[in-house]
Design a protein around this motif. Structure first.
Motif, PDB file in Angstrom:
ATOM      1  N   PRO A 175      19.962  -0.285  34.470  1.00  0.00           N
ATOM      2  CA  PRO A 175      19.780  -0.233  33.012  1.00  0.00           C
ATOM      3  C   PRO A 175      19.215   1.118  32.588  1.00  0.00           C
ATOM      4  CG  PRO A 175      18.043  -1.529  34.035  1.00  0.00           C
ATOM      5  CD  PRO A 175      19.003  -1.165  35.122  1.00  0.00           C
ATOM      6  N   THR A 176      19.469   1.498  31.360  1.00  0.00           N
ATOM      7  CA  THR A 176      18.925   2.757  30.836  1.00  0.00           C
ATOM      8  C   THR A 176      17.512   2.582  30.305  1.00  0.00           C
ATOM      9  OG1 THR A 176      19.943   2.328  28.690  1.00  0.00           O
ATOM     10  CG2 THR A 176      21.200   3.683  30.257  1.00  0.00           C
ATOM     11  N   THR A 177      17.067   1.345  30.162  1.00  0.00           N
ATOM     12  CA  THR A 177      15.726   1.010  29.690  1.00  0.00           C
ATOM     13  C   THR A 177      14.953   0.368  30.836  1.00  0.00           C
ATOM     14  OG1 THR A 177      16.638   0.569  27.493  1.00  0.00           O
ATOM     15  CG2 THR A 177      14.449  -0.313  27.942  1.00  0.00           C
ATOM     16  N   PRO A 229      23.021 -12.644  37.266  1.00  0.00           N
ATOM     17  CA  PRO A 229      21.934 -12.046  38.042  1.00  0.00           C
ATOM     18  C   PRO A 229      21.034 -11.202  37.148  1.00  0.00           C
ATOM     19  CG  PRO A 229      24.064 -11.689  39.111  1.00  0.00           C
ATOM     20  CD  PRO A 229      24.339 -12.264  37.751  1.00  0.00           C
ATOM     21  N   ALA A 230      19.781 -11.080  37.550  1.00  0.00           N
ATOM     22  CA  ALA A 230      18.808 -10.340  36.747  1.00  0.00           C
ATOM     23  C   ALA A 230      19.240  -8.904  36.492  1.00  0.00           C
ATOM     24  CB  ALA A 230      17.440 -10.368  37.422  1.00  0.00           C
ATOM     25  N   VAL A 231      19.787  -8.231  37.500  1.00  0.00           N
ATOM     26  CA  VAL A 231      20.158  -6.826  37.318  1.00  0.00           C
ATOM     27  C   VAL A 231      21.268  -6.681  36.273  1.00  0.00           C
ATOM     28  CG1 VAL A 231      21.832  -6.729  39.224  1.00  0.00           C
ATOM     29  CG2 VAL A 231      20.635  -4.662  38.506  1.00  0.00           C
ATOM     30  N   VAL A 232      22.210  -7.603  36.245  1.00  0.00           N
ATOM     31  CA  VAL A 232      23.276  -7.556  35.241  1.00  0.00           C
ATOM     32  C   VAL A 232      22.697  -7.821  33.853  1.00  0.00           C
ATOM     33  CG1 VAL A 232      25.425  -8.640  34.468  1.00  0.00           C
ATOM     34  CG2 VAL A 232      25.054  -8.199  36.902  1.00  0.00           C
ATOM     35  N   THR A 233      21.787  -8.779  33.766  1.00  0.00           N
ATOM     36  CA  THR A 233      21.149  -9.086  32.484  1.00  0.00           C
ATOM     37  C   THR A 233      20.342  -7.897  31.988  1.00  0.00           C
ATOM     38  OG1 THR A 233      21.067 -11.413  33.089  1.00  0.00           O
ATOM     39  CG2 THR A 233      19.611 -10.698  31.300  1.00  0.00           C
ATOM     40  N   LYS A 234      19.649  -7.207  32.876  1.00  0.00           N
ATOM     41  CA  LYS A 234      18.893  -6.017  32.474  1.00  0.00           C
ATOM     42  C   LYS A 234      19.813  -4.944  31.895  1.00  0.00           C
ATOM     43  CE  LYS A 234      15.088  -6.522  35.754  1.00  0.00           C
ATOM     44  NZ  LYS A 234      14.411  -5.898  36.912  1.00  0.00           N
ATOM     45  N   VAL A 235      21.002  -4.791  32.464  1.00  0.00           N
ATOM     46  CA  VAL A 235      21.970  -3.824  31.929  1.00  0.00           C
ATOM     47  C   VAL A 235      22.411  -4.250  30.533  1.00  0.00           C
ATOM     48  CG1 VAL A 235      24.284  -2.843  32.222  1.00  0.00           C
ATOM     49  CG2 VAL A 235      22.746  -3.017  34.195  1.00  0.00           C
ATOM     50  N   LEU A 236      22.694  -5.550  30.338  1.00  0.00           N
ATOM     51  CA  LEU A 236      23.113  -6.041  29.025  1.00  0.00           C
ATOM     52  C   LEU A 236      22.020  -5.851  27.985  1.00  0.00           C
ATOM     53  CD1 LEU A 236      24.925  -9.379  29.947  1.00  0.00           C
ATOM     54  CD2 LEU A 236      25.945  -7.149  29.500  1.00  0.00           C
ATOM     55  N   VAL A 237      20.783  -6.211  28.342  1.00  0.00           N
ATOM     56  CA  VAL A 237      19.659  -6.057  27.413  1.00  0.00           C
ATOM     57  C   VAL A 237      19.437  -4.581  27.114  1.00  0.00           C
ATOM     58  CG1 VAL A 237      17.168  -6.354  27.139  1.00  0.00           C
ATOM     59  CG2 VAL A 237      18.556  -8.232  28.030  1.00  0.00           C
ATOM     60  N   SER A 238      19.581  -3.742  28.118  1.00  0.00           N
ATOM     61  CA  SER A 238      19.443  -2.303  27.928  1.00  0.00           C
ATOM     62  C   SER A 238      20.481  -1.780  26.930  1.00  0.00           C
ATOM     63  CB  SER A 238      19.592  -1.594  29.272  1.00  0.00           C
ATOM     64  OG  SER A 238      19.426  -0.225  29.135  1.00  0.00           O
ATOM     65  N   ASP A 239      21.704  -2.291  27.010  1.00  0.00           N
ATOM     66  CA  ASP A 239      22.737  -1.924  26.032  1.00  0.00           C
ATOM     67  C   ASP A 239      22.293  -2.289  24.619  1.00  0.00           C
ATOM     68  OD1 ASP A 239      24.360  -1.095  28.139  1.00  0.00           O
ATOM     69  OD2 ASP A 239      25.634  -2.893  28.080  1.00  0.00           O
ATOM     70  N   CYS A 248      21.496   0.344  21.407  1.00  0.00           N
ATOM     71  CA  CYS A 248      22.178   0.334  20.103  1.00  0.00           C
ATOM     72  C   CYS A 248      21.252  -0.119  18.970  1.00  0.00           C
ATOM     73  CB  CYS A 248      23.454  -0.495  20.159  1.00  0.00           C
ATOM     74  SG  CYS A 248      23.232  -2.267  20.240  1.00  0.00           S
ATOM     75  N   GLY A 249      19.985  -0.380  19.290  1.00  0.00           N
ATOM     76  CA  GLY A 249      19.017  -0.722  18.251  1.00  0.00           C
ATOM     77  C   GLY A 249      19.008  -2.173  17.827  1.00  0.00           C
ATOM     78  N   ALA A 250      19.718  -3.043  18.559  1.00  0.00           N
ATOM     79  CA  ALA A 250      19.800  -4.455  18.192  1.00  0.00           C
ATOM     80  C   ALA A 250      18.552  -5.226  18.591  1.00  0.00           C
ATOM     81  CB  ALA A 250      21.023  -5.100  18.818  1.00  0.00           C
ATOM     82  N   VAL A 251      17.869  -4.787  19.650  1.00  0.00           N
ATOM     83  CA  VAL A 251      16.660  -5.457  20.122  1.00  0.00           C
ATOM     84  C   VAL A 251      15.607  -4.422  20.516  1.00  0.00           C
ATOM     85  CG1 VAL A 251      17.922  -7.473  21.015  1.00  0.00           C
ATOM     86  CG2 VAL A 251      17.364  -5.586  22.566  1.00  0.00           C
ATOM     87  N   THR A 252      14.376  -4.893  20.606  1.00  0.00           N
ATOM     88  CA  THR A 252      13.302  -4.109  21.208  1.00  0.00           C
ATOM     89  C   THR A 252      12.846  -4.865  22.442  1.00  0.00           C
ATOM     90  OG1 THR A 252      11.611  -5.219  19.884  1.00  0.00           O
ATOM     91  CG2 THR A 252      12.510  -3.149  19.008  1.00  0.00           C
ATOM     92  N   ALA A 253      12.312  -4.141  23.407  1.00  0.00           N
ATOM     93  CA  ALA A 253      11.836  -4.774  24.639  1.00  0.00           C
ATOM     94  C   ALA A 253      10.466  -4.196  24.974  1.00  0.00           C
ATOM     95  CB  ALA A 253      12.813  -4.528  25.780  1.00  0.00           C
ATOM     96  N   HIS A 254       9.531  -5.081  25.282  1.00  0.00           N
ATOM     97  CA  HIS A 254       8.169  -4.679  25.609  1.00  0.00           C
ATOM     98  C   HIS A 254       7.676  -5.464  26.807  1.00  0.00           C
ATOM     99  CE1 HIS A 254       7.935  -2.598  21.778  1.00  0.00           C
ATOM    100  NE2 HIS A 254       8.450  -3.677  21.232  1.00  0.00           N
ATOM    101  N   PRO A 255       6.820  -4.828  27.623  1.00  0.00           N
ATOM    102  CA  PRO A 255       6.222  -5.599  28.716  1.00  0.00           C
ATOM    103  C   PRO A 255       5.305  -6.666  28.137  1.00  0.00           C
ATOM    104  CG  PRO A 255       5.233  -3.424  28.595  1.00  0.00           C
ATOM    105  CD  PRO A 255       6.354  -3.460  27.592  1.00  0.00           C
ATOM    106  N   PRO A 256       5.086  -7.755  28.863  1.00  0.00           N
ATOM    107  CA  PRO A 256       4.187  -8.797  28.353  1.00  0.00           C
ATOM    108  C   PRO A 256       2.772  -8.261  28.193  1.00  0.00           C
ATOM    109  CG  PRO A 256       4.870  -9.273  30.591  1.00  0.00           C
ATOM    110  CD  PRO A 256       5.650  -8.086  30.157  1.00  0.00           C
TER     111      PRO A 256
END
Length: 123
Positions: free
Chosen positions: A30-32, A78-88, A92-100
């Motif tokens: 992922p890029t994020t 798999p988690a790694v694939v999901t991380k790539v999707l979330v990173s996408d 594109c600005g659709a979501v933000t992601a923060h550590p707990p």
């Protein structure tokens, strides 16, 4: 069979109809920076790019803070694939992601000791 918007490209009898690596276009990084406990939340911004069905389902789950692990489980990816999707989605600005939040606080030793004591009593 599950509704297509709930579980894209899945068949109850056959399982996943395409391989997970095709969902992420073969990308494995992922890029994020994300971990399984990263909390993802939709920004409400209009998407300016075309996303796949898994992206759309993941975005739909993020009305409130949702962990990467929850998204992976729901998508059956798999988690790694999901991380790539979330990173996408982050890119594109659709979501933000923060550590707990607990990453910012040290672990409370007294709490851990109380849990350990409780577990010992169960034995």
């Amino acid at each position: 069979m599950s509704a297509p918007q709930d579980r894209p490209l899945l068949d109850d009898a056959a399982g996943r109809l395409i391989r997970p690596y095709t969902v992420s276009d073969g990308r494995t990084r992922p890029t994020t920076v994300l971990d399984l406990l990263s909390l993802v939340m939709a920004t409400g911004s209009d998407l300016q790019t075309h996303l796949g069905p898994e992206h759309s389902v993941a975005l739909g789950m993020c009305g409130g803070p949702t962990s990467v692990a929850e998204i992976a489980a729901h998508l059956r990816l798999p988690a790694v694939v999901t991380k790539v999707l979330v990173s996408d989605l982050v890119d594109c600005g659709a979501v933000t992601a923060h550590p707990p939040a607990f990453y910012d606080m040290p672990t409370d030793r007294s709490l851990l000791e109380a849990v350990l004591d409780g577990l010992r009593r169960q034995l």
